[in-house]
Design a protein around this motif. Structure first.
Motif, PDB file in Angstrom:
ATOM      1  N   ARG A 163      -1.803   5.078   4.431  1.00 58.82           N
ATOM      2  CA  ARG A 163      -0.526   3.890   4.941  1.00 58.82           C
ATOM      3  C   ARG A 163      -0.802   2.974   4.186  1.00 58.82           C
ATOM      4  NH1 ARG A 163       0.280   9.227   6.804  1.00 58.82           N
ATOM      5  NH2 ARG A 163       1.283  10.868   5.078  1.00 58.82           N
ATOM      6  N   ARG A 164       1.024   1.702   4.600  1.00 54.04           N
ATOM      7  CA  ARG A 164       0.927   0.199   5.171  1.00 54.04           C
ATOM      8  C   ARG A 164       1.069   0.370   6.127  1.00 54.04           C
ATOM      9  NH1 ARG A 164       0.022  -4.101   2.391  1.00 54.04           N
ATOM     10  NH2 ARG A 164      -0.313  -3.601   0.660  1.00 54.04           N
ATOM     11  N   HIS A 165       2.109   1.709   6.221  1.00 54.74           N
ATOM     12  CA  HIS A 165       3.202   1.389   7.999  1.00 54.74           C
ATOM     13  C   HIS A 165       3.210   2.317   8.057  1.00 54.74           C
ATOM     14  CE1 HIS A 165       4.247  -2.407   6.688  1.00 54.74           C
ATOM     15  NE2 HIS A 165       4.846  -2.205   5.490  1.00 54.74           N
ATOM     16  N   GLY A 166       3.521   3.454   9.646  1.00 52.82           N
ATOM     17  CA  GLY A 166       3.760   4.169  10.278  1.00 52.82           C
ATOM     18  C   GLY A 166       2.737   4.747  10.710  1.00 52.82           C
ATOM     19  N   TYR A 167       2.425   6.091  10.972  1.00 52.79           N
ATOM     20  CA  TYR A 167       1.055   7.030  11.690  1.00 52.79           C
ATOM     21  C   TYR A 167       0.556   6.840  10.710  1.00 52.79           C
ATOM     22  CZ  TYR A 167      -1.167  10.730  13.979  1.00 52.79           C
ATOM     23  OH  TYR A 167      -2.320  11.021  14.870  1.00 52.79           O
ATOM     24  N   ASP A 168      -1.077   6.629  11.066  1.00 46.61           N
ATOM     25  CA  ASP A 168      -2.177   6.765  10.600  1.00 46.61           C
ATOM     26  C   ASP A 168      -2.602   5.323   9.878  1.00 46.61           C
ATOM     27  OD1 ASP A 168      -4.686   6.988  10.905  1.00 46.61           O
ATOM     28  OD2 ASP A 168      -4.554   8.926   9.766  1.00 46.61           O
ATOM     29  N   ARG A 169      -1.949   4.484  10.386  1.00 43.55           N
ATOM     30  CA  ARG A 169      -1.742   3.399   9.011  1.00 43.55           C
ATOM     31  C   ARG A 169      -2.861   2.790   8.592  1.00 43.55           C
ATOM     32  NH1 ARG A 169       1.372   1.923  13.572  1.00 43.55           N
ATOM     33  NH2 ARG A 169       1.150  -0.269  14.229  1.00 43.55           N
ATOM     34  N   ALA A 170      -2.586   1.790   7.636  1.00 45.95           N
ATOM     35  CA  ALA A 170      -4.835   0.930   7.470  1.00 45.95           C
ATOM     36  C   ALA A 170      -4.313  -0.268   8.605  1.00 45.95           C
ATOM     37  CB  ALA A 170      -4.053   0.845   5.914  1.00 45.95           C
ATOM     38  N   ARG A 216       7.578 -10.211  -3.777  1.00 46.64           N
ATOM     39  CA  ARG A 216       6.605  -9.255  -4.196  1.00 46.64           C
ATOM     40  C   ARG A 216       6.929  -7.523  -3.379  1.00 46.64           C
ATOM     41  NH1 ARG A 216       1.163 -12.261  -4.813  1.00 46.64           N
ATOM     42  NH2 ARG A 216       1.958 -12.694  -3.126  1.00 46.64           N
ATOM     43  N   LYS A 217       6.867  -6.721  -4.268  1.00 44.88           N
ATOM     44  CA  LYS A 217       6.958  -5.703  -3.803  1.00 44.88           C
ATOM     45  C   LYS A 217       5.702  -4.312  -3.542  1.00 44.88           C
ATOM     46  CE  LYS A 217       8.908  -0.844  -3.813  1.00 44.88           C
ATOM     47  NZ  LYS A 217      10.005  -0.241  -4.813  1.00 44.88           N
ATOM     48  N   LYS A 218       5.126  -4.733  -1.670  1.00 45.57           N
ATOM     49  CA  LYS A 218       4.048  -4.334  -1.804  1.00 45.57           C
ATOM     50  C   LYS A 218       3.527  -2.594  -2.010  1.00 45.57           C
ATOM     51  CE  LYS A 218       2.923  -7.649   1.854  1.00 45.57           C
ATOM     52  NZ  LYS A 218       2.872  -7.554   3.157  1.00 45.57           N
ATOM     53  N   ASP A 219       2.769  -2.164  -2.938  1.00 47.21           N
ATOM     54  CA  ASP A 219       1.812  -1.084  -2.284  1.00 47.21           C
ATOM     55  C   ASP A 219       2.026  -0.192  -1.081  1.00 47.21           C
ATOM     56  OD1 ASP A 219       1.383  -1.521  -4.612  1.00 47.21           O
ATOM     57  OD2 ASP A 219      -0.516  -1.678  -4.662  1.00 47.21           O
ATOM     58  N   LYS A 220       2.346   0.580  -1.452  1.00 44.78           N
ATOM     59  CA  LYS A 220       2.783   1.657   0.049  1.00 44.78           C
ATOM     60  C   LYS A 220       1.095   1.919   1.142  1.00 44.78           C
ATOM     61  CE  LYS A 220       7.197   4.662  -0.961  1.00 44.78           C
ATOM     62  NZ  LYS A 220       7.945   4.946  -1.020  1.00 44.78           N
ATOM     63  N   ILE A 221       0.267   2.107  -0.417  1.00 49.10           N
ATOM     64  CA  ILE A 221      -1.516   2.153   1.040  1.00 49.10           C
ATOM     65  C   ILE A 221      -2.305   1.136   0.654  1.00 49.10           C
ATOM     66  CG2 ILE A 221      -2.889   3.519  -0.405  1.00 49.10           C
ATOM     67  CD1 ILE A 221      -1.204   6.484  -1.590  1.00 49.10           C
ATOM     68  N   ALA A 222      -2.902   0.962   1.356  1.00 48.37           N
ATOM     69  CA  ALA A 222      -3.649   0.080   1.686  1.00 48.37           C
ATOM     70  C   ALA A 222      -5.044   0.457   1.972  1.00 48.37           C
ATOM     71  CB  ALA A 222      -3.224  -1.210   2.730  1.00 48.37           C
ATOM     72  N   TYR A 223      -6.371  -0.463   1.748  1.00 48.38           N
ATOM     73  CA  TYR A 223      -7.675   0.243   2.130  1.00 48.38           C
ATOM     74  C   TYR A 223      -7.668  -0.454   3.478  1.00 48.38           C
ATOM     75  CZ  TYR A 223     -12.924   0.541   1.854  1.00 48.38           C
ATOM     76  OH  TYR A 223     -13.367   0.761   1.246  1.00 48.38           O
ATOM     77  N   ASP A 224      -8.341   0.528   4.138  1.00 50.16           N
ATOM     78  CA  ASP A 224      -8.664   0.264   5.877  1.00 50.16           C
ATOM     79  C   ASP A 224     -10.449   0.504   5.805  1.00 50.16           C
ATOM     80  OD1 ASP A 224      -9.021   0.332   7.949  1.00 50.16           O
ATOM     81  OD2 ASP A 224      -8.283   2.443   8.890  1.00 50.16           O
TER      82      ASP A 224
END
Length: 328
Positions: free
Chosen positions: A118-125, A102-110
């Protein structure tokens, strides 16, 4: 018109050909064959141009534009079809268990900042490194650092993922279905398993490298600070000596001597090519005999003729015999 009706035109590829064309008789010369090809090529190009002007066009500042129809002729493929890539271990496991990706969203709730990141990368959730306090569990061992344990677990996950990736590349390389952008990576040491022992540098090689590094500055290492125990770099070869630029006493004679030495060396080296002494003496003797025969004078004795120089041979001395008793 009959010839144009026999032609098949494919405007999608801007191509035309005559499937019924054949030579009535073989050409007698190359010029005749070239003329025949030019004539048939002109007919094909004219047929393509006629079909293009039939299509609806739109006006543009550069001229009328037409939209080409989709091509009809299927051209052969230049490269062979790529081989299917073998499935990875996870793909085999997911297929066996019926797991679907299942393709996950690029944005997640912190949860900490109560914002979307963002789910991945700098300053991720939900970044683990930004959590200041870790709640203890009943299964935790006393004296265990949870932050260090989290770092070690992350390191192990990364190593395991890298090993799985390399194993998948090895399997793809065996089948010959390796992607083109990782073909060089497949032949590297971690994938093939071959390890080359690093070559140890000898003492002389280290000294040469250190000397080259010390003299690599603009001043040749003259004004650099020397380390304790550092030896001066070795100078291999001879130093070239040049005459002073300003003329002084004895400079002219030294320059003349150098020039004479160079000329003498060249002449002595190539003297056998410049003058052949034996040949010159033979030619002189022949001309002298001809002149005497022409004048009617008797020929002189052979002792008056010039003879080529021969290297004097040393007489071997017998052992036990002295030269004191010989008469002068």
């Amino acid at each position: 018109m009959e010839n144009q009706q026999q032609l098949q035109v494919d405007l999608g590829h801007l191509m035309a050909f005559n499937p019924h064309h054949h030579l009535t008789s073989p050409p007698s010369s190359r010029e005749e064959l070239v003329n025949e090809c030019l004539q048939k090529g002109t007919e094909l190009v004219q047929a393509i141009a006629n079909e293009l002007f039939i299509l609806p066009s739109t006006e543009d500042r550069d001229g009328p534009l037409v939209r080409l129809p989709p091509p009809k002729t299927r051209l052969p493929r230049e490269k062979h079809l790529p081989k299917p890539k073998p499935p990875t271990k996870w793909e085999l496991f997911a297929k066996k268990r019926g797991i679907k990706n299942r393709k996950k969203d690029k944005i997640a709730y912190d949860e900490q900042t109560q914002t979307w990141k963002r789910r991945h990368g700098y300053d991720r959730a939900n970044d683990e490194e930004n959590i200041p306090i870790i709640e203890a569990k009943m299964t935790d061992e006393p004296g265990m650092d949870p932050f260090a344990e989290r770092q070690s677990n992350k390191r192990k996950r990364v190593e395991k993922q890298e090993n799985n990736r390399l194993q998948n590349l090895k399997q793809a390389a065996k089948v010959g279905a390796l992607p083109s952008h990782v073909q060089l990576a497949a032949t590297a040491l971690p994938i093939t398993g071959t390890q080359v022992a690093p070559k140890k540098m000898t003492k002389d090689e280290l000294g040469n490298v250190a000397g080259m590094a010390a003299t690599a500055t603009a001043s040749g290492g003259k004004f650099d600070r020397k380390l304790r125990g550092e030896k001066p770099p070795k100078h291999k070869g001879k130093y070239r000596k040049f005459l002073p630029v300003v003329e002084g006493t004895g400079v002219g004679s030294r320059e003349r001597e150098q020039t004479e030495n160079v000329l003498n060396r060249l002449i002595s080296k190539n003297s056998h090519e410049i003058l052949n002494v034996n040949k010159a003496i033979n030619m002189y003797n022949v001309k002298r005999e001809k002149r005497r025969k022409h004048d009617g004078k008797p020929s002189s004795s052979t002792s008056s003729k010039l003879k080529p120089n021969k290297k004097p041979q040393k007489k071997s001395m017998k052992k036990g015999v002295s030269n004191k008793g010989k008469a002068k």
